[in-house]
Enzyme design. Structure first.
Site, PDB file in Angstrom:
ATOM      1  N   PHE A 145       0.903  -1.585   0.117  1.00 28.26           N
ATOM      2  CA  PHE A 145      -0.293  -0.039   0.005  1.00 28.26           C
ATOM      3  C   PHE A 145       1.184   1.015  -0.350  1.00 28.26           C
ATOM      4  CE2 PHE A 145      -2.505  -3.261   1.977  1.00 28.26           C
ATOM      5  CZ  PHE A 145      -3.615  -2.942   1.674  1.00 28.26           C
ATOM      6  N   ASP A 146       0.238   2.296  -0.838  1.00 28.10           N
ATOM      7  CA  ASP A 146       1.088   3.496  -0.482  1.00 28.10           C
ATOM      8  C   ASP A 146       0.357   3.901   1.169  1.00 28.10           C
ATOM      9  OD1 ASP A 146       1.747   6.314  -0.740  1.00 28.10           O
ATOM     10  OD2 ASP A 146      -0.772   6.902  -1.296  1.00 28.10           O
TER      11      ASP A 146
END
Length: 227
Positions: free
Chosen positions: A8-9
């Protein structure tokens, strides 16, 4: 779609990132009334710096120094003081995006989770601890520490090394930024999912494998394939 790793960002993917609110709180601690006009002026400096940072033209330190240079002179403090104060304020107002906790709790014992962020070290670990997400992630890769930023494939290769070099077909990158997250994932040879909350048009040259409007939609997309 049977992924074993989901990366994930951080900002605007797992966490709200309201820069104005953070700056407003930070400057209030210096007895300054920070306005929307001040924010617009700040963004004229800040936004191009982030583009240069992501393109590898400047360092994290240069970005942090330059964006607060004029305010540091006005307040007679160092740019480092203001940068730390801003990141502390952002940690203080941090909230997970809707659906983040439910999604991460669902995924936690089923797949390996990681974060690849262009955000800064001083904020990341504090934010993960305060939101209770720290134990969910086995890999945390921060561009400031690696020396390169997304979309440079080198930051992804650094992550793959930390992850023990899994098969790229087993990895999904999720992020809100089509340039840094999706193009970055494309360049690194992994599957990508664009969290496109504003339902924008896909930029030229960017090829997300999947698109969702929310983390709840991503949860629904993944649930049938992850046991």
């Amino acid at each position: 779609m049977n992924f074993k790793w989901i990366l994930f960002d951080a900002d605007e993917t797992l966490f709200h990132f309201d820069a104005f609110k953070g700056l407003e709180l930070m400057f209030s601690r210096f007895d300054v009334n920070f306005t929307q006009d001040d924010f617009a002026e700040y963004q004229l400096v800040n936004k191009p710096l982030w583009v240069d940072y992501q393109d590898g033209k400047i360092s994290a330190q240069t970005l942090q120094h330059t964006r607060f240079k004029s305010w540091a002179e006005k307040l007679d403090v160092t740019t480092q003081t203001l940068n730390s104060a801003f990141l502390n304020a952002m940690a203080d107002i941090c909230q997970p995006l809707p659906g983040a906790k439910e999604l991460l709790d669902f995924l936690k014992d089923k797949v390996q989770l990681g974060i690849i962020t262009n955000g800064f070290t001083e904020l990341q670990q504090v934010r993960l601890e305060r939101t209770g997400f720290a134990d969910h992630f086995s890999t945390l890769v921060i561009s400031e520490q690696v020396g390169v930023a997304k979309p440079d494939p080198a930051i992804f290769h650094h992550a793959f090394e930390q992850m023990g070099h899994p098969d790229k077909s087993d990895i999904l990158m999720v992020g809100d930024n089509p340039h840094s997250d999706i193009l970055g994932g494309n360049n690194a040879g992994i599957s990508t999912c664009w969290l496109n909350a504003k339902q924008e048009t896909v930029p030229d040259g960017v090829k997300p494998c999947y698109q969702v409007n929310s983390l709840s939609e991503l949860h629904s997309l993944l649930a049938p394939h992850i046991k």
